[in-house]
Design an enzyme around this catalytic site. Sequence first.
Site, PDB file in Angstrom:
ATOM      1  N   ASP A  13      53.513  33.533  62.001  1.00  0.00           N
ATOM      2  CA  ASP A  13      53.115  32.246  61.418  1.00  0.00           C
ATOM      3  C   ASP A  13      52.169  31.467  62.322  1.00  0.00           C
ATOM      4  O   ASP A  13      52.160  30.243  62.322  1.00  0.00           O
ATOM      5  CB  ASP A  13      54.361  31.367  61.113  1.00  0.00           C
ATOM      6  CG  ASP A  13      55.397  32.137  60.328  1.00  0.00           C
ATOM      7  OD1 ASP A  13      55.003  32.789  59.352  1.00  0.00           O
ATOM      8  OD2 ASP A  13      56.576  32.113  60.709  1.00  0.00           O
ATOM      9  N   LYS A  16      47.298  33.376  61.366  1.00  0.00           N
ATOM     10  CA  LYS A  16      46.392  34.547  61.384  1.00  0.00           C
ATOM     11  C   LYS A  16      45.543  34.604  60.125  1.00  0.00           C
ATOM     12  O   LYS A  16      44.370  34.950  60.168  1.00  0.00           O
ATOM     13  CB  LYS A  16      47.206  35.854  61.489  1.00  0.00           C
ATOM     14  CG  LYS A  16      47.952  36.013  62.793  1.00  0.00           C
ATOM     15  CD  LYS A  16      48.697  37.320  62.832  1.00  0.00           C
ATOM     16  CE  LYS A  16      49.901  37.390  61.924  1.00  0.00           C
ATOM     17  NZ  LYS A  16      50.997  36.478  62.276  1.00  0.00           N
ATOM     18  N   GLY A  40      53.456  36.265  55.314  1.00  0.00           N
ATOM     19  CA  GLY A  40      52.992  35.222  54.410  1.00  0.00           C
ATOM     20  C   GLY A  40      51.776  34.565  55.015  1.00  0.00           C
ATOM     21  O   GLY A  40      51.885  33.869  56.016  1.00  0.00           O
ATOM     22  N   HIS A  41      50.616  34.845  54.469  1.00  0.00           N
ATOM     23  CA  HIS A  41      49.392  34.273  55.021  1.00  0.00           C
ATOM     24  C   HIS A  41      48.864  33.194  54.091  1.00  0.00           C
ATOM     25  O   HIS A  41      48.600  33.454  52.922  1.00  0.00           O
ATOM     26  CB  HIS A  41      48.358  35.384  55.240  1.00  0.00           C
ATOM     27  CG  HIS A  41      48.758  36.335  56.333  1.00  0.00           C
ATOM     28  ND1 HIS A  41      48.132  37.519  56.587  1.00  0.00           N
ATOM     29  CD2 HIS A  41      49.744  36.241  57.251  1.00  0.00           C
ATOM     30  CE1 HIS A  41      48.721  38.113  57.612  1.00  0.00           C
ATOM     31  NE2 HIS A  41      49.697  37.353  58.024  1.00  0.00           N
ATOM     32  N   THR A  42      48.765  31.986  54.615  1.00  0.00           N
ATOM     33  CA  THR A  42      48.291  30.863  53.801  1.00  0.00           C
ATOM     34  C   THR A  42      46.837  30.582  54.145  1.00  0.00           C
ATOM     35  O   THR A  42      46.493  30.439  55.319  1.00  0.00           O
ATOM     36  CB  THR A  42      49.136  29.600  54.094  1.00  0.00           C
ATOM     37  OG1 THR A  42      50.505  29.938  53.887  1.00  0.00           O
ATOM     38  CG2 THR A  42      48.755  28.449  53.180  1.00  0.00           C
ATOM     39  N   GLN A 222      53.181  39.586  61.100  1.00  0.00           N
ATOM     40  CA  GLN A 222      54.194  39.194  62.082  1.00  0.00           C
ATOM     41  C   GLN A 222      53.526  39.073  63.462  1.00  0.00           C
ATOM     42  O   GLN A 222      52.387  38.652  63.503  1.00  0.00           O
ATOM     43  CB  GLN A 222      55.394  40.173  62.112  1.00  0.00           C
ATOM     44  CG  GLN A 222      56.213  40.156  60.827  1.00  0.00           C
ATOM     45  CD  GLN A 222      55.649  41.069  59.767  1.00  0.00           C
ATOM     46  OE1 GLN A 222      55.286  42.189  60.032  1.00  0.00           O
ATOM     47  NE2 GLN A 222      55.580  40.595  58.538  1.00  0.00           N
ATOM     48  N   GLY A 407      41.985  25.832  66.232  1.00  0.00           N
ATOM     49  CA  GLY A 407      42.251  25.345  64.874  1.00  0.00           C
ATOM     50  C   GLY A 407      42.630  23.879  64.925  1.00  0.00           C
ATOM     51  O   GLY A 407      43.499  23.473  65.696  1.00  0.00           O
ATOM     52  N   GLY A 409      43.025  21.954  61.859  1.00  0.00           N
ATOM     53  CA  GLY A 409      43.482  21.508  60.539  1.00  0.00           C
ATOM     54  C   GLY A 409      43.602  22.714  59.625  1.00  0.00           C
ATOM     55  O   GLY A 409      43.158  23.815  59.972  1.00  0.00           O
TER      56      GLY A 409
END
Length: 419
Positions: A13, A16, A40-42, A222, A407, A409
Amino acid sequence: MPATVIVGAQWGDEGKGKIVDLLAQDSDVVCRYQGGPNAGHTIIVDGETFKLRQVPSGIISGKTCVIGAGCVVDPEVLLSELDELEKRGLDPSVVVVSGNAHLIMPWHVAIDQASERRLGKLQIGTTRRGIGPAYADKAARIGIRVQDVLDPKILRQKIEVALAEKNVWLERVYEAEPFELEDVASRYEGYARRLRPYVGDTSLFVDRALREGRDVLFEGAQAVLLDLDHGTYPFVTSSSTTAANAAAGIGIGPNRIDYVIGVAKAYVTRVGAGPFPTEIQGAAQERVRELGAEYGTVTGRERRCGWLDLVALRYAVRVNGITSLALTKLDVLSAFPELPVCVRYRLRDGSETEDFPAHQSDFHSAEPVYETLPGWTEPLDDRLPEGARGYVEFVERALDVEVSLVGTGAERERVVALR
Ligand code: IMP
């Protein structure tokens, strides 16, 4: 950047997906090499949020997306994700799935859930998506592979053989409901028909792409501390998450990899159980969770939050051969006037170390030794304010690795390229 691996440098998390999405715009192919729908890639583009689990993040930029042999694939998740992406105007035909990847079957999900229930307080805190049981069957050489969908007779036969055993486990060991052969077979025949056009020789495909001078990104899922061999076992996932496995999981030589970008948050989060030396005690943890929206993409679970851990990050640099770091979510730390950063661990015998303990009990009892850095109040935009720059430079000096991206935001464009 011909062949670049993006790898999680903490417990997952780290953001990536966002970094892959950014670099994918200048790449030709994006590959997943391990894991399954536990990732889970947002990605947020033009105010639109995409949550990807099984499909590589490159799909958002319309790049060829490879799901390699080292992955486990839940066809139900993959197909519904592709349907959803198509509805939102993206082209699913860019996806190629290795015939050697393994299928997650419904009994894997049922066993994952039942075994976590049975472990009770000792549970690993898995995503309950069947990842561990699918990799266990792969290692035991009784798995069903993606290429088995190419022949309906073989697929049915394999489901029948597997169910005969899995139903005994489910009923007698886990006291769970067994599966009906006809139900599973007909459902999977339906998935098989839809999956067939996506199956390909991904090792050959990636090799050719590299020979033709194309830019290929390898998107880790992961992270290093969840690696089966090098993570905080048993609180790990069931695949090899480190950069070297990008080559093995796709089927190319390790000498083909040019760069390894480690992605780390400016703080740390962990989902699930297991030791976590820099976990924040008190109200500041909740504040970081709220500001960073630290809830699981796949499971919605609260993530545990901690201060940046340079001991663990130094380990990530070593184990992955990280050539540069992307430090994400620095904006979340803007809310804090002072920022503790863990520079060493104090071990049970009173000694202090900068190196990640090789033995589990040392890690379990490790106490963080912090150095406190000043915060900043100015907003983070294209130029980092002095405090934020100081924080980044502190990390670079401690690890002897450059931070190339920061990063600031959630949006795609909220990234500062330092180099
Ligand atoms: P599994 O991968 O579902 O077997 O879960 C094993 C461990 O890895 C658990 O602690 C999970 O919370 C963790 N895990 C798996 N996938 C992710 C991820 O994408 N982000 C963070 N943690 C993960």
